[in-house]
Design a protein around this motif. Structure first.
Motif, PDB file in Angstrom:
ATOM      1  N   PRO A  69       0.818  -1.228   0.000  1.00 19.85           N
ATOM      2  CA  PRO A  69       0.000   0.000   0.000  1.00 19.85           C
ATOM      3  C   PRO A  69       0.842   1.265   0.000  1.00 19.85           C
ATOM      4  CG  PRO A  69      -0.080  -1.059   2.149  1.00 19.85           C
ATOM      5  CD  PRO A  69       0.596  -2.021   1.227  1.00 19.85           C
ATOM      6  N   ILE A  70       2.037   1.211   0.601  1.00 20.43           N
ATOM      7  CA  ILE A  70       2.920   2.382   0.594  1.00 20.43           C
ATOM      8  C   ILE A  70       3.375   2.684  -0.825  1.00 20.43           C
ATOM      9  CG2 ILE A  70       5.155   3.277   1.359  1.00 20.43           C
ATOM     10  CD1 ILE A  70       4.809   1.672   3.922  1.00 20.43           C
ATOM     11  N   ALA A  71       3.749   1.629  -1.563  1.00 22.05           N
ATOM     12  CA  ALA A  71       4.186   1.806  -2.948  1.00 22.05           C
ATOM     13  C   ALA A  71       3.057   2.340  -3.816  1.00 22.05           C
ATOM     14  CB  ALA A  71       4.701   0.476  -3.504  1.00 22.05           C
ATOM     15  N   ASP A  72       1.843   1.841  -3.586  1.00 23.93           N
ATOM     16  CA  ASP A  72       0.681   2.322  -4.350  1.00 23.93           C
ATOM     17  C   ASP A  72       0.458   3.812  -4.126  1.00 23.93           C
ATOM     18  OD1 ASP A  72       0.284  -0.204  -5.298  1.00 23.93           O
ATOM     19  OD2 ASP A  72      -1.402  -0.674  -3.983  1.00 23.93           O
ATOM     20  N   LYS A  73       0.448   4.213  -2.858  1.00 27.04           N
ATOM     21  CA  LYS A  73       0.187   5.615  -2.540  1.00 27.04           C
ATOM     22  C   LYS A  73       1.314   6.518  -3.021  1.00 27.04           C
ATOM     23  CE  LYS A  73      -3.053   5.142   1.305  1.00 27.04           C
ATOM     24  NZ  LYS A  73      -3.464   3.803   0.885  1.00 27.04           N
ATOM     25  N   ALA A  74       2.560   6.045  -2.917  1.00 19.15           N
ATOM     26  CA  ALA A  74       3.693   6.837  -3.396  1.00 19.15           C
ATOM     27  C   ALA A  74       3.584   7.068  -4.895  1.00 19.15           C
ATOM     28  CB  ALA A  74       5.008   6.137  -3.053  1.00 19.15           C
ATOM     29  N   MET A  75       3.183   6.034  -5.624  1.00 18.66           N
ATOM     30  CA  MET A  75       3.047   6.149  -7.073  1.00 18.66           C
ATOM     31  C   MET A  75       1.930   7.120  -7.437  1.00 18.66           C
ATOM     32  SD  MET A  75       3.899   5.378 -10.137  1.00 18.66           S
ATOM     33  CE  MET A  75       5.130   4.112  -9.772  1.00 18.66           C
ATOM     34  N   VAL A  76       0.773   6.969  -6.804  1.00 21.72           N
ATOM     35  CA  VAL A  76      -0.378   7.818  -7.128  1.00 21.72           C
ATOM     36  C   VAL A  76      -0.117   9.271  -6.742  1.00 21.72           C
ATOM     37  CG1 VAL A  76      -2.780   8.307  -6.527  1.00 21.72           C
ATOM     38  CG2 VAL A  76      -2.077   5.965  -7.042  1.00 21.72           C
ATOM     39  N   VAL A  77       0.400   9.498  -5.530  1.00 27.01           N
ATOM     40  CA  VAL A  77       0.634  10.866  -5.060  1.00 27.01           C
ATOM     41  C   VAL A  77       1.671  11.578  -5.931  1.00 27.01           C
ATOM     42  CG1 VAL A  77       1.581  12.226  -3.155  1.00 27.01           C
ATOM     43  CG2 VAL A  77      -0.071  10.423  -2.682  1.00 27.01           C
ATOM     44  N   THR A  78       2.769  10.896  -6.252  1.00 25.96           N
ATOM     45  CA  THR A  78       3.803  11.506  -7.094  1.00 25.96           C
ATOM     46  C   THR A  78       3.257  11.832  -8.474  1.00 25.96           C
ATOM     47  OG1 THR A  78       5.525  10.249  -5.928  1.00 25.96           O
ATOM     48  CG2 THR A  78       6.115  11.217  -8.046  1.00 25.96           C
ATOM     49  N   ALA A  79       2.520  10.891  -9.057  1.00 26.28           N
ATOM     50  CA  ALA A  79       1.974  11.104 -10.403  1.00 26.28           C
ATOM     51  C   ALA A  79       0.953  12.239 -10.411  1.00 26.28           C
ATOM     52  CB  ALA A  79       1.340   9.816 -10.920  1.00 26.28           C
ATOM     53  N   LEU A  80       0.131  12.332  -9.368  1.00 24.16           N
ATOM     54  CA  LEU A  80      -0.850  13.416  -9.301  1.00 24.16           C
ATOM     55  C   LEU A  80      -0.172  14.779  -9.165  1.00 24.16           C
ATOM     56  CD1 LEU A  80      -3.610  11.856  -7.005  1.00 24.16           C
ATOM     57  CD2 LEU A  80      -3.792  12.367  -9.440  1.00 24.16           C
ATOM     58  N   ALA A  81       0.882  14.837  -8.350  1.00 22.51           N
ATOM     59  CA  ALA A  81       1.627  16.087  -8.221  1.00 22.51           C
ATOM     60  C   ALA A  81       2.237  16.475  -9.569  1.00 22.51           C
ATOM     61  CB  ALA A  81       2.725  15.935  -7.168  1.00 22.51           C
ATOM     62  N   LEU A  82       2.731  15.484 -10.293  1.00 23.19           N
ATOM     63  CA  LEU A  82       3.295  15.740 -11.618  1.00 23.19           C
ATOM     64  C   LEU A  82       2.228  16.249 -12.578  1.00 23.19           C
ATOM     65  CD1 LEU A  82       5.697  15.526 -13.588  1.00 23.19           C
ATOM     66  CD2 LEU A  82       5.014  13.148 -13.998  1.00 23.19           C
ATOM     67  N   LEU A  83       1.036  15.667 -12.521  1.00 22.34           N
ATOM     68  CA  LEU A  83      -0.051  16.105 -13.404  1.00 22.34           C
ATOM     69  C   LEU A  83      -0.422  17.566 -13.150  1.00 22.34           C
ATOM     70  CD1 LEU A  83      -2.530  13.078 -13.513  1.00 22.34           C
ATOM     71  CD2 LEU A  83      -1.097  13.950 -15.360  1.00 22.34           C
ATOM     72  N   ILE A  84      -0.434  17.972 -11.877  1.00 27.90           N
ATOM     73  CA  ILE A  84      -0.743  19.371 -11.560  1.00 27.90           C
ATOM     74  C   ILE A  84       0.289  20.296 -12.204  1.00 27.90           C
ATOM     75  CG2 ILE A  84      -0.807  21.071  -9.700  1.00 27.90           C
ATOM     76  CD1 ILE A  84      -2.127  19.021  -7.933  1.00 27.90           C
ATOM     77  N   ALA A  85       1.565  19.905 -12.102  1.00 28.77           N
ATOM     78  CA  ALA A  85       2.623  20.730 -12.683  1.00 28.77           C
ATOM     79  C   ALA A  85       2.528  20.772 -14.201  1.00 28.77           C
ATOM     80  CB  ALA A  85       3.987  20.191 -12.254  1.00 28.77           C
ATOM     81  N   LEU A  86       2.317  19.616 -14.830  1.00 26.66           N
ATOM     82  CA  LEU A  86       2.288  19.546 -16.290  1.00 26.66           C
ATOM     83  C   LEU A  86       1.033  20.198 -16.868  1.00 26.66           C
ATOM     84  CD1 LEU A  86       3.587  15.904 -16.900  1.00 26.66           C
ATOM     85  CD2 LEU A  86       4.875  18.039 -17.091  1.00 26.66           C
ATOM     86  N   SER A  87      -0.048  20.230 -16.092  1.00 23.78           N
ATOM     87  CA  SER A  87      -1.296  20.823 -16.587  1.00 23.78           C
ATOM     88  C   SER A  87      -1.314  22.333 -16.446  1.00 23.78           C
ATOM     89  CB  SER A  87      -2.494  20.229 -15.846  1.00 23.78           C
ATOM     90  OG  SER A  87      -2.496  20.640 -14.490  1.00 23.78           O
ATOM     91  N   GLY A  88      -0.268  22.894 -15.815  1.00 21.41           N
ATOM     92  CA  GLY A  88      -0.243  24.341 -15.623  1.00 21.41           C
ATOM     93  C   GLY A  88      -1.269  24.821 -14.620  1.00 21.41           C
ATOM     94  N   LEU A  89      -1.472  24.034 -13.557  1.00 22.69           N
ATOM     95  CA  LEU A  89      -2.429  24.371 -12.489  1.00 22.69           C
ATOM     96  C   LEU A  89      -3.859  24.495 -13.015  1.00 22.69           C
ATOM     97  CD1 LEU A  89      -0.371  27.057 -10.513  1.00 22.69           C
ATOM     98  CD2 LEU A  89      -0.413  24.585 -10.184  1.00 22.69           C
ATOM     99  N   ASP A  90      -4.214  23.618 -13.935  1.00 22.33           N
ATOM    100  CA  ASP A  90      -5.578  23.596 -14.478  1.00 22.33           C
ATOM    101  C   ASP A  90      -6.558  23.197 -13.367  1.00 22.33           C
ATOM    102  OD1 ASP A  90      -7.962  23.138 -15.782  1.00 22.33           O
ATOM    103  OD2 ASP A  90      -7.074  22.024 -17.433  1.00 22.33           O
ATOM    104  N   PRO A  91      -7.580  24.029 -13.084  1.00 19.05           N
ATOM    105  CA  PRO A  91      -8.547  23.690 -12.023  1.00 19.05           C
ATOM    106  C   PRO A  91      -9.236  22.347 -12.241  1.00 19.05           C
ATOM    107  CG  PRO A  91      -8.790  25.977 -12.684  1.00 19.05           C
ATOM    108  CD  PRO A  91      -7.847  25.355 -13.661  1.00 19.05           C
ATOM    109  N   LEU A  92      -9.440  21.959 -13.509  1.00 21.82           N
ATOM    110  CA  LEU A  92     -10.103  20.685 -13.788  1.00 21.82           C
ATOM    111  C   LEU A  92      -9.241  19.500 -13.358  1.00 21.82           C
ATOM    112  CD1 LEU A  92     -11.673  21.363 -17.308  1.00 21.82           C
ATOM    113  CD2 LEU A  92     -12.833  21.254 -15.096  1.00 21.82           C
ATOM    114  N   VAL A  93      -7.957  19.735 -13.215  1.00 20.24           N
ATOM    115  CA  VAL A  93      -7.041  18.703 -12.704  1.00 20.24           C
ATOM    116  C   VAL A  93      -6.829  18.892 -11.206  1.00 20.24           C
ATOM    117  CG1 VAL A  93      -4.691  17.780 -12.813  1.00 20.24           C
ATOM    118  CG2 VAL A  93      -5.860  18.464 -14.913  1.00 20.24           C
ATOM    119  N   MET A  94      -6.697  20.141 -10.773  1.00 21.64           N
ATOM    120  CA  MET A  94      -6.372  20.416  -9.374  1.00 21.64           C
ATOM    121  C   MET A  94      -7.480  20.007  -8.410  1.00 21.64           C
ATOM    122  SD  MET A  94      -4.480  24.117  -9.554  1.00 21.64           S
ATOM    123  CE  MET A  94      -4.315  24.152  -7.771  1.00 21.64           C
ATOM    124  N   ILE A  95      -8.736  20.250  -8.770  1.00 25.00           N
ATOM    125  CA  ILE A  95      -9.840  19.969  -7.839  1.00 25.00           C
ATOM    126  C   ILE A  95      -9.962  18.474  -7.535  1.00 25.00           C
ATOM    127  CG2 ILE A  95     -12.347  20.071  -7.518  1.00 25.00           C
ATOM    128  CD1 ILE A  95     -12.295  22.715  -9.080  1.00 25.00           C
TER     129      ILE A  95
END
Length: 221
Positions: A69-95
């Protein structure tokens, strides 16, 4: 701890989590986008494979049960943080991302507080679907962003006439200029829809987990 194949796959998924983001510091785009996508998809597949092999080969372990479960959460959290950065803080991604991260932190804190009692709260099928939905949504969005980065590189490196000719040619064989643009937009819309679905499932499973934990949170009289 025994270095069984299931445990090795789990450790590999944990290592891949930060690597998904770090490749952007080491490689130019769009190469970094495609490498990050490959790392994420490969790591996501091990989430199913390590558990399946551990059960099939009777190689379940406390180490694997702790780290999975630690590996799962690390993967999801890191990828989501990356998506926020790559999307340019798009609200449709951030919310939806903020909702998912809130639930994950809340449930992790609740599990830590409950200690041994947390093991009495079984993981539901809906929770497993939640994890699957998150990983599929992230993979689709990373694919869309990789196509968009590829399209942007073509726009920046080609002459205006060649770029326009490629767009006018439409979906011909090998026309990645047109395909990367069209597929990037289409996958982006699909990925956003999936991310919102994942956010809803995440909140539902979080509320269910909290409800089931209430008997263990009551004050003794």
């Amino acid at each position: 701890m025994h270095w069984t194949l299931p445990n090795i796959l789990t450790v590999g998924r944990l290592i891949a989590a930060p690597a998904v983001a770090l490749v952007f510091a080491l490689l130019p785009r769009p190469l970094a986008d495609w490498v990050a996508l490959a790392l994420f998809i490969g790591a996501s597949l091990t989430d199913f494979l390590d558990g399946y092999l551990a059960r099939k080969w009777n190689q379940t372990s406390k180490f694997g049960a702790m780290l999975d479960p630690i590996a799962d959460k690390a993967m999801v959290v890191t990828a989501l943080a990356l998506l926020i950065a790559l999307s340019g803080l798009d609200p449709l991604v951030m919310i939806p991302t903020a909702l998912i991260l809130f639930r994950e932190v809340f449930v992790s804190g609740l599990r830590e507080f409950l200690g041994a009692d947390a093991g009495k709260l079984a993981v539901t099928k809906l929770a497993k679907w939640k994890t699957t939905a998150q990983m599929v949504a992230i993979a689709v969005l990373l694919t869309a962003i990789a196509f968009e980065a590829t399209h942007l590189m073509a726009f920046q490196t080609m002459t205006r006439e060649a770029y326009q000719a490629a767009l006018d040619a439409g979906p011909t064989d090998g026309n990645m200029v047109w395909r990367s643009g069209e597929w990037g937009v289409g996958l982006g819309i699909a990925g956003l829809a999936l991310l919102w679905v994942a956010a809803v499932l995440t909140l539902i499973t979080g509320a269910d987990y909290f409800k089931k934990s209430l008997p263990f949170l009551r004050e003794e009289t």
